[in-house]
Design a protein around this motif. Structure first.
Motif, PDB file in Angstrom:
ATOM      1  N   CYS A  66       0.829  -1.201   0.000  1.00 27.80           N
ATOM      2  CA  CYS A  66       0.000   0.000   0.000  1.00 27.80           C
ATOM      3  C   CYS A  66       0.861   1.246   0.000  1.00 27.80           C
ATOM      4  O   CYS A  66       2.064   1.204   0.271  1.00 27.80           O
ATOM      5  N   THR A  68       0.371   5.952  -0.357  1.00 22.14           N
ATOM      6  CA  THR A  68      -0.462   7.098  -0.732  1.00 22.14           C
ATOM      7  C   THR A  68       0.215   7.834  -1.873  1.00 22.14           C
ATOM      8  O   THR A  68       1.441   7.762  -2.035  1.00 22.14           O
ATOM      9  N   GLU A  95      -6.555  -3.830  -7.510  1.00 21.18           N
ATOM     10  CA  GLU A  95      -6.131  -2.732  -6.623  1.00 21.18           C
ATOM     11  C   GLU A  95      -7.350  -1.971  -6.133  1.00 21.18           C
ATOM     12  O   GLU A  95      -8.382  -1.936  -6.816  1.00 21.18           O
ATOM     13  N   TYR A  97      -8.347   1.956  -4.596  1.00 19.25           N
ATOM     14  CA  TYR A  97      -7.967   3.333  -4.266  1.00 19.25           C
ATOM     15  C   TYR A  97      -9.036   3.906  -3.327  1.00 19.25           C
ATOM     16  O   TYR A  97     -10.240   3.728  -3.577  1.00 19.25           O
ATOM     17  N   ALA A 149      -4.095   0.201  -2.240  1.00 19.26           N
ATOM     18  CA  ALA A 149      -3.673  -1.098  -1.716  1.00 19.26           C
ATOM     19  C   ALA A 149      -3.801  -2.120  -2.835  1.00 19.26           C
ATOM     20  O   ALA A 149      -4.816  -2.154  -3.530  1.00 19.26           O
ATOM     21  N   TYR A 150      -2.764  -2.921  -3.028  1.00 26.50           N
ATOM     22  CA  TYR A 150      -2.749  -3.827  -4.181  1.00 26.50           C
ATOM     23  C   TYR A 150      -1.961  -5.083  -3.880  1.00 26.50           C
ATOM     24  O   TYR A 150      -1.130  -5.127  -2.981  1.00 26.50           O
TER      25      TYR A 150
END
Ligand code: PAN
Ligand code: ZN
Length: 187
Positions: A66, A68, A95, A97, A149-150
């Motif tokens: 993850c 930002t 993913e 967002y 987050a992926y």
């Protein structure tokens, strides 16, 4: 199983997108780094476009990466400031967002040329399914901030986007943000 990692916690500033403590060095992207992604030649190569704050974990599909992204407002030529955009190297990796601040558009495209444009702002949850390239665009006057987050082994394929572009471009129009066909898509 034998756990591979110890638990950890970091504090996310929900407005600024910064982590305390930072888990890894901030990644900075300037206009020069986006050469070949914008249609126009960047007029101010040293100008900051976006920063990525990563929370790194091993790049395995058992983990969740993850980060930002803090995307500054502005334009280059006819386009709003944007991320490079990418497919995941492992194409089927997905993913999520979460929008934290600002106003943006998420441009998505498939390898067979379909596209979608989704809203991004505080509180939006964008689901990016496997197989969709994705690029964030700041259409507002404040930084666009979002949490991503992926799947850990997804990887980032920028070369396909540098070569082909996205089917559409987002820039200022006569009545707010406008989505136009990209004349150089796969051109
Ligand atoms: C995001 C992006 C981030 C920066 O974390 O990596 O917003 O965009 P570019 O990677 O296209 O420069 C993500 O989608 N990770 O998979
Ligand atoms: Zn991604």
């Amino acid at each position: 199983m034998d756990p591979k990692l110890d638990p950890f916690t970091t504090l996310l500033d929900l407005k600024l997108g910064t982590f305390d403590p930072e888990r890894a060095p901030v990644q900075v992207r300037t206009q020069a780094d986006l050469r070949g992604f914008f249609q126009a030649e960047p007029p101010r190569p040293d100008q900051l476009v976006y920063r990525i704050m990563p929370v790194p974990v091993p790049t395995e599909n058992s983990e969740i990466q993850c980060s930002t992204t803090i995307l500054e407002p502005g334009t280059v030529g006819d386009e709003y400031n944007m991320t490079k955009g990418h497919f995941h190297t492992v194409r089927d990796r997905s993913e999520i967002y979460i929008g934290l601040a600002g106003e943006g558009r998420l441009v998505l495209a498939t390898e067979d040329g379909r596209h979608r444009v989704e809203p991004m702002r505080e509180g939006t949850v964008n689901y990016v399914p496997g197989g969709w390239a994705h690029r964030s665009v700041n259409v507002g006057t404040e930084p666009l901030v979002f949490f991503a987050a992926y799947v850990g082994d997804a990887g980032h394929d920028y070369d396909t986007i540098r070569r082909d572009g996205f089917p559409v471009l987002v820039g200022p129009g006569s009545d707010g943000p406008a989505v136009r066909d990209n004349p150089r898509y796969r051109g």
